[in-house]
Scaffold this motif. Structure first.
Motif, short mmCIF file in Angstrom:
data_model
loop_
_atom_site.label_atom_id
_atom_site.label_comp_id
_atom_site.label_asym_id
_atom_site.label_seq_id
_atom_site.Cartn_x
_atom_site.Cartn_y
_atom_site.Cartn_z
N UNK A 184 -25.01 9.17 -25.41
CA UNK A 184 -24.27 10.22 -24.69
C UNK A 184 -25.15 10.85 -23.61
N UNK A 185 -26.40 11.14 -23.96
CA UNK A 185 -27.32 11.74 -22.99
C UNK A 185 -27.64 10.78 -21.85
N UNK A 186 -27.72 9.48 -22.17
CA UNK A 186 -27.97 8.49 -21.10
C UNK A 186 -26.82 8.45 -20.11
N UNK A 187 -25.59 8.52 -20.61
CA UNK A 187 -24.44 8.52 -19.72
C UNK A 187 -24.47 9.76 -18.81
N UNK A 228 -18.77 21.54 -16.38
CA UNK A 228 -18.66 22.24 -17.66
C UNK A 228 -18.50 21.26 -18.82
N UNK A 229 -17.70 20.20 -18.62
CA UNK A 229 -17.53 19.21 -19.68
C UNK A 229 -18.85 18.48 -19.95
N UNK A 230 -19.56 18.13 -18.88
CA UNK A 230 -20.84 17.43 -19.05
C UNK A 230 -21.85 18.32 -19.77
N UNK A 231 -21.93 19.58 -19.37
CA UNK A 231 -22.87 20.50 -19.99
C UNK A 231 -22.53 20.74 -21.47
N UNK A 232 -21.25 20.81 -21.79
CA UNK A 232 -20.84 21.02 -23.19
C UNK A 232 -21.25 19.83 -24.04
N UNK A 233 -21.01 18.62 -23.53
CA UNK A 233 -21.39 17.42 -24.27
C UNK A 233 -22.91 17.34 -24.42
N UNK A 258 -27.01 27.61 -18.85
CA UNK A 258 -26.18 27.17 -17.73
C UNK A 258 -24.72 27.10 -18.16
N UNK A 259 -24.45 26.54 -19.33
CA UNK A 259 -23.08 26.40 -19.80
C UNK A 259 -22.41 27.76 -19.96
N UNK A 260 -23.10 28.70 -20.59
CA UNK A 260 -22.51 30.02 -20.80
C UNK A 260 -22.20 30.72 -19.48
N UNK A 261 -23.13 30.64 -18.52
CA UNK A 261 -22.91 31.26 -17.21
C UNK A 261 -21.75 30.59 -16.48
N UNK A 276 -13.28 22.98 -21.98
CA UNK A 276 -14.34 22.00 -22.25
C UNK A 276 -14.98 22.13 -23.63
N UNK A 277 -15.02 23.37 -24.17
CA UNK A 277 -15.60 23.57 -25.50
C UNK A 277 -14.78 22.89 -26.58
N UNK A 278 -13.49 22.74 -26.36
CA UNK A 278 -12.62 22.16 -27.37
C UNK A 278 -12.67 20.65 -27.40
N UNK A 279 -13.29 20.05 -26.38
CA UNK A 279 -13.25 18.60 -26.24
C UNK A 279 -14.50 17.92 -26.75
#
Length: 541
Positions: free
Chosen positions: A377-380, A395-400, A420-423, A433-436
């Motif tokens: 996941x991190x490599x992607x 936001x989706x990338x940062x959440x993952x 960064x995500x929270x801001x 994005x948090x739900x996904x």
């Protein structure tokens, strides 16, 4: 005429220039136009069409086509506005669209040749219609040039000349839609802003499509605070419920639905989507509507229903199986499969349909996370690092990324990612994005955001993961996926062993593990489940 072409009929503007004593009633206009054409007064007919473009198409398409059909081909070449109008009329007749393209080509060639001295308003209207036609025939990129040219003509007009264009906001709106679907986002937003600015008291009703598009685009990109500014304006008494629900209000309803989903209110989102008067399967915005409906089903806890409805909409569209449509729908389909717990199917869909780019890498990272492969996941995600992305994708990338890092015993990077995500969630208004991400990851990310001082982002909202809680025991390994693919081609372990150059006993061991994870007991059952869950990429050749 078919609803699929409502955008061309409802939106292309009707510049003024009507001769004195010309009628205003729609039926009288159609009758007067027929009389002008029958006596060969094409200059007056051209001016009448210019003034009443929208009304004529909206109310008298068949009669208008019959009247225009009597004009000789040579005369149409000298009056390209009449030719483009005739093309639009024929475009609404399914078995006559080849003829429609011929009239469009006649008008475009005449307008570009310079042989005919065209009023700037006529030229702008022809160019905007040309751009809309390219969208409707599935070649949106070709519509960008004509749309830009039309805007340049309008921008070069004086204030007095612009005032003479009776449906100027609609002209800007059509140009903007062409630019949006052609990939020129900044040009599209600028066109919609111009169209909204031209919505004066005299023609305020014609500007709603610009307002709706601005709200919808910002919502889709994840710029919720900006979207809600436009939504507040769209809800005002200046606009009618009909405008908010018909074709021109499509992106308004999409924006309202997405805004509701960000607050985890799928009930209100469904109500906005259901308020659309036009059949969402028959208009050009169908992909946007379909993906929004799918997200609504997912947040309602019904991913299976969302997937079946999405497939039904695709089946109803001739272009539903096109590579473009499949690519745009791939991330949404994959997300619904993750909601069902079928991460293997999600990965296969992305492999088969998604095109290279940020959306694909983020969607694949989510699949890897759901499959328990945090490193993958991190490599992607590293593949999109530093890219200029919309806030929603960021936001989706940062959440993952936060979820993957929090799985590790310790990570120096986690604190920075969470900050960064929270801001980002605070500044954009995004919450979805948090739900996904998988349920266990959601709990960890939620707790970490609270610990970092961002608990207010989640306060008062019933935010939860909408993905299935998968466990490593039910996940096929990469090697097992290879064996499953080989099982589709061979009826015995010996054949599989020969292809993969391994021992028969190794294959038998791997098949037992595959059957256990799939809950089957035979090759035929395994193949059926693999096809049903998209565990292997199908060959469409």
């Amino acid at each position: 005429m078919s609803d699929r072409y409502d955008d061309l009929h409802d939106e292309v503007g009707s510049p003024s220039g009507l001769p004195p004593e010309s009628p205003d009633d729609a039926e009288q206009v159609a009758s007067a136009l027929s009389a002008m054409i029958s006596r060969g007064d094409l200059e007056s007919a051209n001016a009448l069409v210019r003034r009443h473009w929208f009304e004529l198409l909206r109310s008298h398409g068949d009669a208008l086509r019959q009247a225009l059909d009597t004009i000789p081909a040579a005369a149409l070449r000298d009056h390209p506005l009449l030719s483009i109008m005739l093309g639009v009329c024929y475009n609404g007749v399914p078995h006559k669209r080849v003829r429609a393209l011929r009239y469009f080509a006649t008008a475009v060639r005449a307008a570009r040749s310079g042989r005919v001295a065209l009023d700037p308003v006529d030229r702008a209207l022809i160019l905007v219609s040309e751009s809309a036609v390219y969208r409707l025939i599935g070649r949106p990129a070709m519509g960008v040039g004509p749309a830009r040219s039309a805007i340049r003509i309008l921008d070069a007009m004086s204030a007095a000349e612009l005032e003479s264009v009776s449906s100027l906001p609609r002209v800007y709106s059509q140009a903007g839609v062409s630019l949006y679907y052609g990939g020129d986002l900044n040009g599209a937003l600028s066109a919609f802003e111009s169209g909204l600015a031209e919505s004066t008291a005299r023609r305020s009703s014609e500007g709603f499509s610009n307002l709706a598009m601005l709200a919808g685009i910002h919502a889709l990109r994840g710029e919720l605070h900006q979207a809600r500014v436009y939504l507040d304006l769209a809800r005002s008494s200046e606009w009618s419920d009909d405008q908010r629900s018909m074709y021109t209000g499509t992106f308004y309803r999409v924006a309202e639905a997405i805004s509701s989903l960000e607050e985890f209110d799928p009930t209100t989102a469904r109500a906005h989507l259901a308020a659309m008067v036009n059949d969402p399967r028959t208009i050009e915005h169908w992909l946007t509507i379909a993906t929004t409906e799918a997200l609504t089903a997912l947040l309602s806890g019904r991913p299976g229903d969302g997937l079946s409805r999405l497939d039904a909409v695709v089946a109803s569209r001739s272009e539903g199986r096109s590579p473009t449509a499949r690519a745009r729908l791939a991330p949404t389909r994959a997300l619904l499969q993750l909601g069902l717990g079928a991460h293997d199917a999600a990965g296969s869909i992305l492999l088969r349909d998604a095109t290279p780019g940020a959306d694909r890498h983020v969607a694949q990272a989510r699949v890897e996370l759901a499959a328990g492969r945090s490193g993958a996941a991190l490599r992607e995600l590293r593949r999109v690092a530093g890219s200029d992305l919309p806030p929603r994708v960021v936001a989706e990338a940062r959440t993952i990324e936060a979820a993957a890092l929090l799985r590790l015993p310790s990570s120096i990077r986690a604190d920075g990612v969470l900050e960064h995500l929270g801001s980002l969630l605070e500044h954009t208004g995004l919450r979805m994005p948090l739900a996904l991400i998988p349920p266990a990851d959601f709990e960890r990310v939620h707790a970490a955001l609270v610990e970092h001082g961002f608990g207010r982002v989640l306060e008062g909202r019933d935010i939860r993961s909408v993905l299935a809680d998968t466990t490593p025991e039910t996940i096929l390994s990469e090697r097992e996926q290879v064996v499953l693919a080989a099982l589709m081609r061979h009826s015995s372990p010996t054949g599989i062993a020969s292809e993969l150059v391994v021992s028969v006993n190794t294959v038998k061991t791997q098949l037992r593990s595959i059957y256990r994870k799939l809950g089957v007991s035979s090759r035929d059952e395994a193949i059926a489940v693999a096809i049903d869950r998209h565990l292997v990429a199908e060959d469409d050749s």
